[in-house]
Scaffold this motif. Structure first.
Motif, PDB file in Angstrom:
ATOM      1  N   PRO A 137       0.751  -1.074   0.020  1.00 14.45           N
ATOM      2  CA  PRO A 137      -0.006   0.113   0.028  1.00 14.45           C
ATOM      3  C   PRO A 137       0.807   1.292   0.086  1.00 14.45           C
ATOM      4  O   PRO A 137       2.022   1.266   0.692  1.00 14.45           O
ATOM      5  CB  PRO A 137      -0.738  -0.147   1.395  1.00 14.45           C
ATOM      6  N   ALA A 138       0.360   2.383  -0.740  1.00 13.29           N
ATOM      7  CA  ALA A 138       1.150   3.561  -0.859  1.00 13.29           C
ATOM      8  C   ALA A 138       0.709   4.044   0.718  1.00 13.29           C
ATOM      9  O   ALA A 138      -0.302   3.724   1.258  1.00 13.29           O
ATOM     10  CB  ALA A 138       0.721   4.562  -1.908  1.00 13.29           C
ATOM     11  N   ASP A 139       1.350   5.211   0.986  1.00 16.17           N
ATOM     12  CA  ASP A 139       1.199   6.026   2.335  1.00 16.17           C
ATOM     13  C   ASP A 139      -0.200   6.240   2.435  1.00 16.17           C
ATOM     14  O   ASP A 139      -0.724   6.961   1.400  1.00 16.17           O
ATOM     15  CB  ASP A 139       2.084   6.952   2.512  1.00 16.17           C
ATOM     16  N   ALA A 140      -0.770   6.320   3.436  1.00 21.54           N
ATOM     17  CA  ALA A 140      -2.206   6.656   3.637  1.00 21.54           C
ATOM     18  C   ALA A 140      -2.299   8.217   3.188  1.00 21.54           C
ATOM     19  O   ALA A 140      -1.473   9.237   3.544  1.00 21.54           O
ATOM     20  CB  ALA A 140      -2.604   6.732   5.193  1.00 21.54           C
ATOM     21  N   GLY A 141      -3.284   8.426   2.380  1.00 16.60           N
ATOM     22  CA  GLY A 141      -3.771   9.663   1.840  1.00 16.60           C
ATOM     23  C   GLY A 141      -2.732  10.227   0.488  1.00 16.60           C
ATOM     24  O   GLY A 141      -3.044  11.044   0.077  1.00 16.60           O
ATOM     25  N   SER A 142      -1.689   9.299   0.260  1.00 17.48           N
ATOM     26  CA  SER A 142      -0.872   9.591  -0.782  1.00 17.48           C
ATOM     27  C   SER A 142      -1.333   9.046  -2.274  1.00 17.48           C
ATOM     28  O   SER A 142      -1.846   8.033  -2.189  1.00 17.48           O
ATOM     29  CB  SER A 142       0.535   9.232  -0.484  1.00 17.48           C
ATOM     30  N   THR A 143      -1.293   9.598  -3.244  1.00 18.15           N
ATOM     31  CA  THR A 143      -1.395   9.199  -4.619  1.00 18.15           C
ATOM     32  C   THR A 143      -0.069   9.051  -5.499  1.00 18.15           C
ATOM     33  O   THR A 143      -0.011   9.006  -6.653  1.00 18.15           O
ATOM     34  CB  THR A 143      -2.409  10.119  -5.394  1.00 18.15           C
ATOM     35  N   ASN A 144       1.099   8.899  -4.603  1.00 15.17           N
ATOM     36  CA  ASN A 144       2.345   8.554  -5.202  1.00 15.17           C
ATOM     37  C   ASN A 144       2.584   7.012  -5.401  1.00 15.17           C
ATOM     38  O   ASN A 144       3.295   6.310  -4.659  1.00 15.17           O
ATOM     39  CB  ASN A 144       3.330   9.118  -4.399  1.00 15.17           C
ATOM     40  N   TYR A 145       1.888   6.619  -6.436  1.00 13.81           N
ATOM     41  CA  TYR A 145       1.911   5.240  -6.801  1.00 13.81           C
ATOM     42  C   TYR A 145       3.081   5.035  -7.651  1.00 13.81           C
ATOM     43  O   TYR A 145       3.491   5.557  -8.308  1.00 13.81           O
ATOM     44  CB  TYR A 145       0.615   4.691  -7.550  1.00 13.81           C
ATOM     45  N   VAL A 146       3.586   3.849  -7.329  1.00  8.54           N
ATOM     46  CA  VAL A 146       5.007   3.397  -8.014  1.00  8.54           C
ATOM     47  C   VAL A 146       4.925   2.143  -8.598  1.00  8.54           C
ATOM     48  O   VAL A 146       4.527   1.175  -8.009  1.00  8.54           O
ATOM     49  CB  VAL A 146       5.994   3.475  -6.736  1.00  8.54           C
ATOM     50  N   LEU A 147       5.489   2.120  -9.811  1.00  6.21           N
ATOM     51  CA  LEU A 147       6.022   0.657 -10.450  1.00  6.21           C
ATOM     52  C   LEU A 147       7.334   0.528 -10.357  1.00  6.21           C
ATOM     53  O   LEU A 147       8.117   1.261 -10.988  1.00  6.21           O
ATOM     54  CB  LEU A 147       5.434   0.620 -12.079  1.00  6.21           C
ATOM     55  N   GLY A 148       7.915  -0.106  -9.426  1.00  4.28           N
ATOM     56  CA  GLY A 148       9.013  -0.632  -9.274  1.00  4.28           C
ATOM     57  C   GLY A 148       9.562  -1.667  -9.759  1.00  4.28           C
ATOM     58  O   GLY A 148       9.162  -2.396 -10.657  1.00  4.28           O
ATOM     59  N   ASP A 149      10.816  -2.272  -9.128  1.00  6.80           N
ATOM     60  CA  ASP A 149      11.355  -3.444  -9.935  1.00  6.80           C
ATOM     61  C   ASP A 149      10.638  -4.776 -10.006  1.00  6.80           C
ATOM     62  O   ASP A 149      10.550  -5.655 -10.788  1.00  6.80           O
ATOM     63  CB  ASP A 149      12.860  -3.650  -9.078  1.00  6.80           C
ATOM     64  N   THR A 150       9.641  -4.792  -9.008  1.00  8.16           N
ATOM     65  CA  THR A 150       8.649  -5.893  -9.073  1.00  8.16           C
ATOM     66  C   THR A 150       7.822  -5.939 -10.331  1.00  8.16           C
ATOM     67  O   THR A 150       7.083  -6.803 -10.468  1.00  8.16           O
ATOM     68  CB  THR A 150       7.832  -6.236  -7.667  1.00  8.16           C
ATOM     69  N   PHE A 151       7.549  -4.767 -10.872  1.00 12.48           N
ATOM     70  CA  PHE A 151       6.866  -4.610 -12.264  1.00 12.48           C
ATOM     71  C   PHE A 151       8.001  -4.634 -13.294  1.00 12.48           C
ATOM     72  O   PHE A 151       7.672  -5.142 -14.504  1.00 12.48           O
ATOM     73  CB  PHE A 151       6.100  -3.335 -12.041  1.00 12.48           C
ATOM     74  N   ILE A 152       8.930  -3.952 -13.166  1.00  4.40           N
ATOM     75  CA  ILE A 152      10.025  -3.641 -14.235  1.00  4.40           C
ATOM     76  C   ILE A 152      10.622  -4.888 -14.768  1.00  4.40           C
ATOM     77  O   ILE A 152      10.886  -4.963 -15.851  1.00  4.40           O
ATOM     78  CB  ILE A 152      10.916  -2.460 -13.887  1.00  4.40           C
ATOM     79  N   ARG A 153      10.807  -6.053 -13.796  1.00  4.28           N
ATOM     80  CA  ARG A 153      11.368  -7.136 -14.462  1.00  4.28           C
ATOM     81  C   ARG A 153      10.569  -7.725 -15.358  1.00  4.28           C
ATOM     82  O   ARG A 153      11.055  -8.709 -16.141  1.00  4.28           O
ATOM     83  CB  ARG A 153      11.486  -7.943 -13.235  1.00  4.28           C
ATOM     84  N   GLY A 154       9.248  -7.583 -15.331  1.00  5.01           N
ATOM     85  CA  GLY A 154       8.458  -8.342 -16.630  1.00  5.01           C
ATOM     86  C   GLY A 154       8.382  -7.584 -17.592  1.00  5.01           C
ATOM     87  O   GLY A 154       7.686  -7.948 -18.849  1.00  5.01           O
ATOM     88  N   ALA A 155       8.913  -6.132 -17.897  1.00  6.52           N
ATOM     89  CA  ALA A 155       8.805  -5.420 -19.103  1.00  6.52           C
ATOM     90  C   ALA A 155       9.935  -5.174 -19.532  1.00  6.52           C
ATOM     91  O   ALA A 155      11.200  -5.142 -18.945  1.00  6.52           O
ATOM     92  CB  ALA A 155       8.102  -4.267 -18.727  1.00  6.52           C
ATOM     93  N   TYR A 156       9.976  -4.859 -21.096  1.00  2.57           N
ATOM     94  CA  TYR A 156      11.337  -4.069 -21.779  1.00  2.57           C
ATOM     95  C   TYR A 156      10.686  -2.710 -21.946  1.00  2.57           C
ATOM     96  O   TYR A 156       9.609  -2.676 -22.774  1.00  2.57           O
ATOM     97  CB  TYR A 156      11.657  -4.996 -23.000  1.00  2.57           C
ATOM     98  N   LEU A 157      11.523  -1.756 -21.608  1.00  4.68           N
ATOM     99  CA  LEU A 157      11.058  -0.394 -21.323  1.00  4.68           C
ATOM    100  C   LEU A 157      12.050   0.343 -21.960  1.00  4.68           C
ATOM    101  O   LEU A 157      13.407   0.200 -21.879  1.00  4.68           O
ATOM    102  CB  LEU A 157      10.940   0.092 -19.868  1.00  4.68           C
ATOM    103  N   VAL A 158      11.696   1.444 -22.959  1.00 11.58           N
ATOM    104  CA  VAL A 158      12.687   2.647 -23.477  1.00 11.58           C
ATOM    105  C   VAL A 158      11.851   3.791 -22.916  1.00 11.58           C
ATOM    106  O   VAL A 158      10.982   4.221 -23.086  1.00 11.58           O
ATOM    107  CB  VAL A 158      12.386   2.531 -24.990  1.00 11.58           C
ATOM    108  N   PHE A 159      12.932   4.384 -22.333  1.00 15.29           N
ATOM    109  CA  PHE A 159      12.502   5.799 -21.771  1.00 15.29           C
ATOM    110  C   PHE A 159      12.824   6.926 -22.687  1.00 15.29           C
ATOM    111  O   PHE A 159      14.252   7.234 -22.917  1.00 15.29           O
ATOM    112  CB  PHE A 159      13.171   5.994 -20.525  1.00 15.29           C
TER     113      PHE A 159
END
Length: 482
Positions: free
Chosen positions: A424-446
């Motif tokens: 869970p993100a911090d209470a009241g926060s909308t700072n949602y994050v796709l961290g390494d537990t997502f990025i390992r499944g994707a090939y990404l180009v920034f």
């Protein structure tokens, strides 16, 4: 291979997301900080107090008289050719073996005119995975070169080195990352100006220096970076790869300088972390490894657009339009509303875990029979890592869905102790994050040239690099070979 026991007391998520959360520590290195926790969410931007000039010449820094971060006007894209700090660059061979045929690289090459597009320019580097916690890249700084390793972080935008090891989460790990000594480099220059960043747990402070830097097959002259003189919790420095000049900082970052020196065509890099403990992770500046995905890369625009973000804090936000799962042997199930679901999330390699709305975390946790500890962390049975299921993240109304295997999604902190890949993100926060537990499944180009994240499902079926950035959006013409 570092023993899992080393990580037993760590849950490091070295992240630089957004300001505004209360700090649990004030100032760098003011006492030990070994309590396990998450290094998340910087809470205070550092102030830029440099004079911009040292006794040995001019540097990229604040102009004389600056006392803080100068609020810029609404940013416009300045030509990368404005970064012309000096000497021509060289390109020594990097450690490791880059994929595919090696580009033709002269040992000395004059900087090309801004109107002349670079061709076949890309720089490859392997990344070291630290037990699923974070990923480091090797840098060689100074004359003669001094080797250090730093976290790659798409959630921040500056380079700093030399964490204080006696107040880090692991002195052993910290010492293994190397130390840079400016007084041992004949090419170092003191820039001045304070560097001071606080995190959710931990902080760092120091001063700016300039030196020659080798990274990913490239050598870059006159790179400005911070050298820490005090810190806590962090056991490695950080290479920030976010939007930098002219947005968040008033001097060119490492990525900016790669462009201005003609080493790559545009501020674009691709990332393939690979599966957890697969021992294959890489980053390519100015290029794409076409053997790490299948079919075309799908464009996902940065959202909110950079024109709607704080101009001093532009980040790689993307809009997640669905979240679901595919259990072993079953059809996919979506847990979010089928119409008009939007959840902007920050793509952050510096965050070990991902962070969502608590109601979604609870639903996903139920599917894994998760328990919640006293700190609010969702714990799951590590045996799920051996099952052939995926957690699924949709983008662009389902046009692109990344299916993250359980093995890569569930984070094994140490043998027999696993955490759900989303917390869970911090209470009241909308700072949602796709961290390494997502990025390992994707090939990404920034892609900062097009303000786009190009993505597809990650595969590993070989190696072969294609140059990108020769024209805006040309990444979309690349087709994966898997």
């Amino acid at each position: 291979m570092l023993a899992h026991a080393v990580f037993g007391g760590l849950l490091l998520a070295v992240a630089c997301h957004s300001a505004g959360l209360p700090a649990s520590s004030s100032g760098g290195g003011k006492g030990p900080a070994r309590n396990p926790g998450y290094v998340r969410m910087p809470v205070a931007r550092h102030q830029f107090n440099g004079t911009g000039k040292s006794s040995r010449g001019w540097h990229w820094s604040s102009p004389p008289g600056a006392t803080g971060f100068p609020p810029p006007p609404q940013p416009s894209r300045r030509p990368w050719s404005t970064f012309q700090p000096g000497a021509s660059s060289t390109q020594p061979a990097s450690s490791g073996h880059p994929p595919g045929p090696s580009p033709s690289v002269p040992s000395h090459r004059p900087r090309r005119d801004a109107q002349v597009q670079a061709t076949n320019r890309w720089g490859w580097s392997s990344l070291e995975e630290l037990g699923g916690i974070a990923y480091t890249i090797q840098l060689d700084i100074g004359t003669p070169p001094q080797t250090v390793k730093v976290f790659i972080d798409t959630g921040s935008y500056e380079l700093w080195v030399n964490p204080r090891c006696d107040t880090s989460a692991s002195a052993t790990l910290c010492e293994a990352q190397g130390t840079y000594y400016p007084d041992k480099s004949s090419s170092s220059m003191f820039v001045g100006g304070e560097f001071d960043v606080s995190y959710g747990t931990g902080s760092v402070e120091g001063y700016y220096w300039s030196d020659v830097l080798s990274i990913a097959m490239f050598q870059i002259p006159q790179v400005q970076f911070a050298v820490a003189n005090d810190s806590n919790y962090a056991f490695a420095g950080i290479l920030g790869l976010g939007y930098a000049y002219p947005y968040s900082i008033n001097y060119p970052s490492v990525l900016n300088l790669m462009v201005s020196e003609g080493l790559i065509s545009a501020p674009i890099f691709s990332l393939g972390l690979g599966g957890d403990q697969d021992n294959f992770s890489e980053i390519i500046f100015g290029g794409v490894n076409t053997w790490k995905f299948s079919g075309p890369l799908v464009p996902v625009p940065i959202w909110p657009p950079i024109s709607q973000q704080d101009p001093r804090w532009i980040q790689y936000w993307v809009n997640v339009t669905s979240v679901g799962m595919t259990k072993p042997g079953e059809h996919p199930v979506i847990y979010t509303p089928s119409d008009a679901f939007d959840m902007p999330m920050l793509l952050d390699t510096g965050s070990t875990l991902s962070y969502l709305r608590e109601d979604l975390v609870a639903v996903i946790g139920q599917q894994f029979d998760a328990t919640v500890d006293n700190a609010g962390n969702y714990l799951v049975d590590c045996a799920y890592r051996d099952q052939d299921g995926t957690v699924d993240f949709g983008f662009d109304s389902g046009r692109m869905v990344i299916n993250v295997p359980y093995k890569d999604f569930i984070y094994q902190q140490y043998p027999g102790h696993c955490l759900l890949g989303v917390q869970p993100a911090d209470a009241g926060s909308t700072n949602y994050v796709l961290g390494d537990t997502f990025i390992r499944g994707a090939y990404l180009v920034f892609d900062q040239q097009s303000d786009t994240i190009w993505m597809n499902q990650y595969y590993n079926c070989g190696d072969g690099v294609a140059t990108v950035g020769l024209s805006k959006g040309d990444t979309g013409r690349i087709v994966g070979a898997c």
